[in-house]
Write an enzyme that holds these catalytic residues in place. Sequence first.
Site, PDB file in Angstrom:
ATOM      1  NE  ARG A   1      90.419  12.876  27.469  1.00 51.19           N
ATOM      2  CZ  ARG A   1      89.699  13.559  26.588  1.00 51.19           C
ATOM      3  NH1 ARG A   1      88.389  13.389  26.533  1.00 51.19           N
ATOM      4  NH2 ARG A   1      90.272  14.387  25.761  1.00 51.19           N
TER       5      ARG A   1
ATOM      6  CG  HIS B   1      81.195  18.088  21.868  1.00 46.74           C
ATOM      7  ND1 HIS B   1      82.046  17.535  20.953  1.00 46.74           N
ATOM      8  CD2 HIS B   1      80.011  18.253  21.209  1.00 46.74           C
ATOM      9  CE1 HIS B   1      81.418  17.372  19.785  1.00 46.74           C
ATOM     10  NE2 HIS B   1      80.190  17.811  19.922  1.00 46.74           N
TER      11      HIS B   1
HETATM   12  N1  APR Z   1      97.041  21.293  13.865  1.00 44.90           N
HETATM   13  C1  APR Z   1      95.907  21.222  13.116  1.00 44.90           C
HETATM   14  N2  APR Z   1      95.183  20.097  12.993  1.00 44.90           N
HETATM   15  C2  APR Z   1      95.605  19.005  13.627  1.00 44.90           C
HETATM   16  C3  APR Z   1      96.785  19.000  14.412  1.00 44.90           C
HETATM   17  C4  APR Z   1      97.521  20.203  14.515  1.00 44.90           C
HETATM   18  N3  APR Z   1      98.642  20.306  15.231  1.00 44.90           N
HETATM   19  N4  APR Z   1      96.954  17.751  14.925  1.00 44.90           N
HETATM   20  C5  APR Z   1      95.925  17.023  14.463  1.00 44.90           C
HETATM   21  N5  APR Z   1      95.105  17.756  13.687  1.00 44.90           N
HETATM   22  C6  APR Z   1      93.862  17.361  13.012  1.00 44.90           C
HETATM   23  C7  APR Z   1      93.845  15.928  12.556  1.00 44.90           C
HETATM   24  O1  APR Z   1      94.421  15.829  11.250  1.00 44.90           O
HETATM   25  C8  APR Z   1      92.354  15.601  12.577  1.00 44.90           C
HETATM   26  O2  APR Z   1      91.745  15.836  11.309  1.00 44.90           O
HETATM   27  O3  APR Z   1      92.820  17.481  13.938  1.00 44.90           O
HETATM   28  C9  APR Z   1      91.778  16.575  13.610  1.00 44.90           C
HETATM   29  C10 APR Z   1      91.295  15.917  14.891  1.00 44.90           C
HETATM   30  O4  APR Z   1      90.215  15.086  14.582  1.00 44.90           O
HETATM   31  P1  APR Z   1      89.504  14.161  15.679  1.00 44.90           P
HETATM   32  O5  APR Z   1      90.495  13.373  16.432  1.00 44.90           O
HETATM   33  O6  APR Z   1      88.431  13.412  14.964  1.00 44.90           O
HETATM   34  O7  APR Z   1      88.862  15.232  16.704  1.00 44.90           O
HETATM   35  P2  APR Z   1      87.548  16.110  16.568  1.00 44.90           P
HETATM   36  O8  APR Z   1      87.274  16.449  15.150  1.00 44.90           O
HETATM   37  O9  APR Z   1      87.694  17.221  17.538  1.00 44.90           O
HETATM   38  O10 APR Z   1      86.445  15.118  17.103  1.00 44.90           O
HETATM   39  C11 APR Z   1      85.116  15.580  17.194  1.00 44.90           C
HETATM   40  O11 APR Z   1      84.433  13.538  18.215  1.00 44.90           O
HETATM   41  O12 APR Z   1      84.825  11.790  19.644  1.00 44.90           O
HETATM   42  C12 APR Z   1      84.177  12.980  19.491  1.00 44.90           C
HETATM   43  O13 APR Z   1      83.318  14.351  21.183  1.00 44.90           O
HETATM   44  C13 APR Z   1      84.524  14.011  20.534  1.00 44.90           C
HETATM   45  O14 APR Z   1      84.625  16.419  20.284  1.00 44.90           O
HETATM   46  C14 APR Z   1      85.029  15.177  19.710  1.00 44.90           C
HETATM   47  C15 APR Z   1      84.419  14.943  18.359  1.00 44.90           C
END
Ligand code: APR
Length: 238
Positions: free
Chosen positions: A57, A109
Amino acid sequence: MKGSIVILTGAGISAESGIETFRAADGLWANHRVDEVATPEGFAANPVLVQNFYNQRRGQLRDEAIQAHAAHYALGKLEREYQGVVTVVTQNIDNLHEAGGSRRIIHMHGELLKSLCSSCGRREPLEGDLTVDMSCPACGRTGTLRPDVVWFGEMPYRMDEIMELLEECALFISIGTSGHVYPAAGFVETAAAHGARTIEINLEPSRIRSRFDEHRQGKAGELVPVLVEEILQGHIRF
Ligand code: APR
């Protein structure tokens, strides 16, 4: 001085830069076991696997194709031009907010581009790979260096400072986060309880969509620059 703004970001804001999110169907957690690569127990059980996961990563960040995009740049502009304090609190461990010109960034994080010594606590900038046979430049112990990322079961960084910012802010914006992981998923409630206006930008309704005053659905790269212009032109009341 105008009311302060806190922006919480998640993996969704990095998605358009080419970094995969966690919970998408083809996301990181679909292809890896969370307890193997994102817990202290997983690291203790198989440090080589965990180092390799984060080395890969970190390597992505050296790829020239991975660049900040319009949403990151808009947040940098907001910080420079808004007549009040703007803080980005990010769950992301990449460096794209820095690349987009933001300066007040809290990496709750942790950061891929730092190592942490689990023995003496020293943090060091890190560009290349971490291996289990490296020794800590501060205490000299071998095998104690790990990525400076907060794993499940560990306390996110700078929580006291974040809570204070949430309690004081006039506008809270959440961008690209699914609302699955606490404490970040609870920030909207803290900010709202202290009187902030709350806006969510996400590609799909997050788990906590109903807690926001306003939800804007779509891509961060398209919607964040528009919101930033609205704020700078005084079109958003808070
Ligand atoms: N623009 C806006 N939103 C988006 C886009 C985009 N181009 N692409 C994806 N998304 C949204 C998705 O719909 C989803 O709801 O971003 C969100 C990403 O969610 P996750 O994958 O769950 O990521 P995140 O919320 O950052 O996760 C939180 O979980 O695993 C742990 O430590 C890790 O920091 C991370 C935490």
